[in-house]
Scaffold this active site. Sequence first.
Site, PDB file in Angstrom:
ATOM      1  N   GLY A   1      18.986 -33.514 -20.630  1.00 26.80           N
ATOM      2  CA  GLY A   1      18.032 -32.993 -21.655  1.00 26.80           C
ATOM      3  C   GLY A   1      18.242 -31.687 -22.102  1.00 26.80           C
ATOM      4  CD  GLU A   2      20.349 -28.972 -25.185  1.00 28.82           C
ATOM      5  OE1 GLU A   2      19.606 -27.851 -25.010  1.00 28.82           O
ATOM      6  OE2 GLU A   2      21.690 -28.962 -25.203  1.00 28.82           O
TER       7      GLU A   2
ATOM      8  NE  ARG B   1      31.808 -25.713 -28.037  1.00 27.47           N
ATOM      9  CZ  ARG B   1      30.738 -26.020 -27.790  1.00 27.47           C
ATOM     10  NH1 ARG B   1      29.509 -25.571 -27.477  1.00 27.47           N
ATOM     11  NH2 ARG B   1      30.623 -27.502 -27.258  1.00 27.47           N
TER      12      ARG B   1
ATOM     13  CG  HIS C   1      19.236 -34.000 -30.708  1.00 30.91           C
ATOM     14  ND1 HIS C   1      19.702 -32.850 -31.022  1.00 30.91           N
ATOM     15  CD2 HIS C   1      19.718 -34.459 -29.636  1.00 30.91           C
ATOM     16  CE1 HIS C   1      20.863 -32.661 -30.304  1.00 30.91           C
ATOM     17  NE2 HIS C   1      20.547 -33.532 -29.341  1.00 30.91           N
TER      18      HIS C   1
END
Length: 333
Positions: free
Chosen positions: A106-107, A280, A38
């Site tokens: 991707g982000e 989560r 990241h």
Amino acid sequence: MIRFGYKASAEQFPPAELLGYGEQAEQLGFDSVFISDHLQPWRHDGGHAPAALPWLGALAARTERVLIGTSVLTPTFRYHPAVVAQAFATLGCLAPGRVVLGVGSGESLNEVPLGATWPDGKERFARLKEAVLLIQKLWTSDRVTHEGQFYRTVDATIYDKPETPVPIYIGASGPAATRLAGRIADGFITTSGKGHGLYTDTLLPAVREGAEKAGRKLDDDLDLMIEVKVSFDEDLARAREDTRYWGALALSPEEKTGVEDPIEMQRRADALPVERTVTRWIVSSDPAEHAAKVAEYLDMGFKHLVFHAPGPDQDRFLRLYAGEILPRLRERG
């Protein structure tokens, strides 16, 4: 072959501290160590974002056995695919047979800050497919000239290629990219906590379909890897509270789509109650109960479980998990 790995939380810990946890995971019997690549973390205050490539090189030098790799890296915006091909070929030479290139589409949080115009899912998928095929070609051929839709090379050669090929795993949470993993990749990566039906009815059938179309056998030719989000502690209240740091993972796609600023992402995540942040994660204080819940992913057919723990005390997690959970899972596996 069933494997159990450790997710090194690059967004939560500084590089040197994280490196120590990777070494400790090997010493305690984990089979692999994976790190995300990241540019920016999910939160600004207390967040970290070490570059995965040099970090993996350091981990390779300080370990002897564990499989190491990315889960995942995006080879389509910040990096030209040829740069990724060169970097992972080098890692493969330094740690033969122990390196995995995990890739994804991707982000926006990582790409837009460097000026990328964030495209729709169709284009991101097309970029990922072209990038993976180009990386594979660079690893198997010399003087590669490529005139693609998104990338170009002219007589490019990766001069230092490892004798043991570096496998490519494709990370996906939708059927199209999952089928692509089945067709052209060596492994498939996804994340836990999204409802069993997504895995049993959509993702695993899609990767099998892709493999069969390419004349491959799912059980023999692909590693099925899932990053399992676990918060295990003898104190249940502590296990629940630990999930708050990673509240962004509980945001719905609508709540986080288009958010490229870690400060804003943190604000939205911190507004969530613990009742949402725990959703989560497999949260438990009972070893038998916890192992049984984790083992459901083995029952689905996943062969490589990589555990991501949200708490600040990773030493405590690693020791508890190695002592209480991994033996139960290895017996089950």
